[in-house]
Design a protein around this motif. Sequence first.
Motif, mmCIF file in Angstrom:
data_model
loop_
_atom_site.group_PDB
_atom_site.id
_atom_site.type_symbol
_atom_site.label_atom_id
_atom_site.label_comp_id
_atom_site.label_asym_id
_atom_site.label_seq_id
_atom_site.Cartn_x
_atom_site.Cartn_y
_atom_site.Cartn_z
ATOM 1 N N LEU A 3 0.828 -1.197 0.000
ATOM 2 C CA LEU A 3 0.000 0.000 0.000
ATOM 3 C C LEU A 3 0.861 1.245 0.000
ATOM 4 O O LEU A 3 0.524 2.263 -0.579
ATOM 5 C CB LEU A 3 -0.906 -0.006 1.226
ATOM 6 C CG LEU A 3 -2.016 -1.061 1.225
ATOM 7 C CD1 LEU A 3 -2.759 -1.019 2.547
ATOM 8 C CD2 LEU A 3 -2.968 -0.853 0.085
ATOM 9 N N ARG A 144 -3.340 5.582 0.289
ATOM 10 C CA ARG A 144 -2.772 4.232 0.268
ATOM 11 C C ARG A 144 -3.828 3.158 0.037
ATOM 12 O O ARG A 144 -3.488 2.020 -0.279
ATOM 13 C CB ARG A 144 -2.010 3.960 1.565
ATOM 14 C CG ARG A 144 -2.861 3.719 2.784
ATOM 15 C CD ARG A 144 -2.019 3.702 4.057
ATOM 16 N NE ARG A 144 -2.742 3.131 5.182
ATOM 17 C CZ ARG A 144 -2.614 1.876 5.602
ATOM 18 N NH1 ARG A 144 -1.759 1.065 4.975
ATOM 19 N NH2 ARG A 144 -3.310 1.418 6.613
ATOM 20 N N TRP A 145 -5.133 3.543 0.181
ATOM 21 C CA TRP A 145 -6.185 2.580 -0.103
ATOM 22 C C TRP A 145 -6.731 2.694 -1.526
ATOM 23 O O TRP A 145 -7.770 2.123 -1.840
ATOM 24 C CB TRP A 145 -7.312 2.708 0.919
ATOM 25 C CG TRP A 145 -6.982 2.006 2.197
ATOM 26 C CD1 TRP A 145 -6.681 2.574 3.404
ATOM 27 C CD2 TRP A 145 -6.897 0.584 2.387
ATOM 28 N NE1 TRP A 145 -6.415 1.601 4.326
ATOM 29 C CE2 TRP A 145 -6.544 0.365 3.737
ATOM 30 C CE3 TRP A 145 -7.075 -0.524 1.553
ATOM 31 C CZ2 TRP A 145 -6.370 -0.905 4.272
ATOM 32 C CZ3 TRP A 145 -6.898 -1.791 2.077
ATOM 33 C CH2 TRP A 145 -6.556 -1.973 3.425
ATOM 34 N N VAL A 183 -2.045 -6.310 -1.168
ATOM 35 C CA VAL A 183 -1.947 -5.469 0.022
ATOM 36 C C VAL A 183 -0.760 -5.959 0.850
ATOM 37 O O VAL A 183 -0.765 -7.101 1.318
ATOM 38 C CB VAL A 183 -3.239 -5.513 0.865
ATOM 39 C CG1 VAL A 183 -3.050 -4.731 2.163
ATOM 40 C CG2 VAL A 183 -4.412 -4.948 0.077
ATOM 41 N N PHE A 236 -10.772 1.937 -2.400
ATOM 42 C CA PHE A 236 -11.593 1.565 -1.256
ATOM 43 C C PHE A 236 -12.074 2.782 -0.468
ATOM 44 O O PHE A 236 -12.987 2.661 0.354
ATOM 45 C CB PHE A 236 -10.828 0.608 -0.343
ATOM 46 C CG PHE A 236 -10.718 -0.787 -0.885
ATOM 47 C CD1 PHE A 236 -11.802 -1.640 -0.853
ATOM 48 C CD2 PHE A 236 -9.529 -1.252 -1.430
ATOM 49 C CE1 PHE A 236 -11.724 -2.935 -1.343
ATOM 50 C CE2 PHE A 236 -9.424 -2.543 -1.928
ATOM 51 C CZ PHE A 236 -10.525 -3.394 -1.892
ATOM 52 N N ASN A 237 -11.468 3.942 -0.697
ATOM 53 C CA ASN A 237 -11.987 5.161 -0.083
ATOM 54 C C ASN A 237 -13.415 5.434 -0.539
ATOM 55 O O ASN A 237 -14.166 6.139 0.147
ATOM 56 C CB ASN A 237 -11.102 6.358 -0.447
ATOM 57 C CG ASN A 237 -9.721 6.258 0.150
ATOM 58 O OD1 ASN A 237 -9.527 6.530 1.327
ATOM 59 N ND2 ASN A 237 -8.746 5.853 -0.662
ATOM 60 N N VAL A 265 -10.055 -3.216 6.018
ATOM 61 C CA VAL A 265 -10.095 -2.165 5.004
ATOM 62 C C VAL A 265 -10.560 -0.891 5.704
ATOM 63 O O VAL A 265 -11.766 -0.612 5.793
ATOM 64 C CB VAL A 265 -11.014 -2.541 3.825
ATOM 65 C CG1 VAL A 265 -11.042 -1.413 2.797
ATOM 66 C CG2 VAL A 265 -10.548 -3.840 3.170
ATOM 67 N N ALA A 267 -11.081 2.148 5.194
ATOM 68 C CA ALA A 267 -11.370 3.177 4.195
ATOM 69 C C ALA A 267 -12.840 3.084 3.825
ATOM 70 O O ALA A 267 -13.473 2.041 3.973
ATOM 71 C CB ALA A 267 -10.494 2.982 2.964
#
Length: 292
Positions: A3, A144-145, A183, A236-237, A265, A267
Amino acid sequence: MSLQTTAAEAVPSRERFAEEWEAWHREHEKRRADPHGFLAVTGLFWLSAEPTEIPGLPGLWSTGEEGPTVELAGDDVLLLGGTVIAGTHRFGPIAERGGITVGFDGGVVEIAKRGGRDILRPRRPDFPFLSSYTGTPSYAPDPRWRVPARFVRFVAPRPIEVGAAVDGLSHVYESPGYVEFDVDGETFRLLAFPGHAPGSLFALFTDATSGVTTYAANRTVAIDVSEDSDETVIDFNRATNLPCAYTDFATCPLPPAENHLRIEVTAGEKTPISRVQGAASAAGLVPAAGSL
């Protein structure tokens, strides 16, 4: 790919990333809080062959081989696409996951088919849950997500049956393949389903935050794909809640077994502050639980 590497390669500016996410989430919340959107749903009613009165709606409602039917009496009318409906009206067969919206005095009613059964969902802009909605908590946007991924296509789409937020109901989706991502050096996969727009997929998933900080049953994330390349990105945000996180009057699909991630996760959207539970009344507003 870790990530940490992803953040450096994919997002040049954390501040700009946050601004873009905030603009996106504002628009998402605006759509969610539409006067006739899902937060305005006042009930879920399953139609049968027996003509039945539905609370808050005019007429008697039933369904059969010719699809949903309404029998309106006296001066009662409905509005369908600018056309006034009176007397007895047959709407015709409804496609699975399809539906139509009909206006009535005070709101609209969704006529739809879910899990092979015809349903009604009235929506009123004056529903207390909608008027009291103040937004959904989310994790702070984190570059990073935003993870590079690969779309692995099946030779032919595969029918995948998944459960639903309503007991005894299931959904079937044609999956074109799965997305694979790394990841911190470990590879994960999410089975994907077609989205509403060409070149769009979505993945239903849970992870180690589900039932803790995020809604226990499911979240969903959109993924753009191209015919020219298998390379894509999962942000994933932008993982969001489905309607069942907000109301018992939803028939949302649950993730397939392959999409239960064992990592956290951290995010996207968190568990809503409150949800509509049980009877279609203000008394049905309760704090959101971490499970169905």
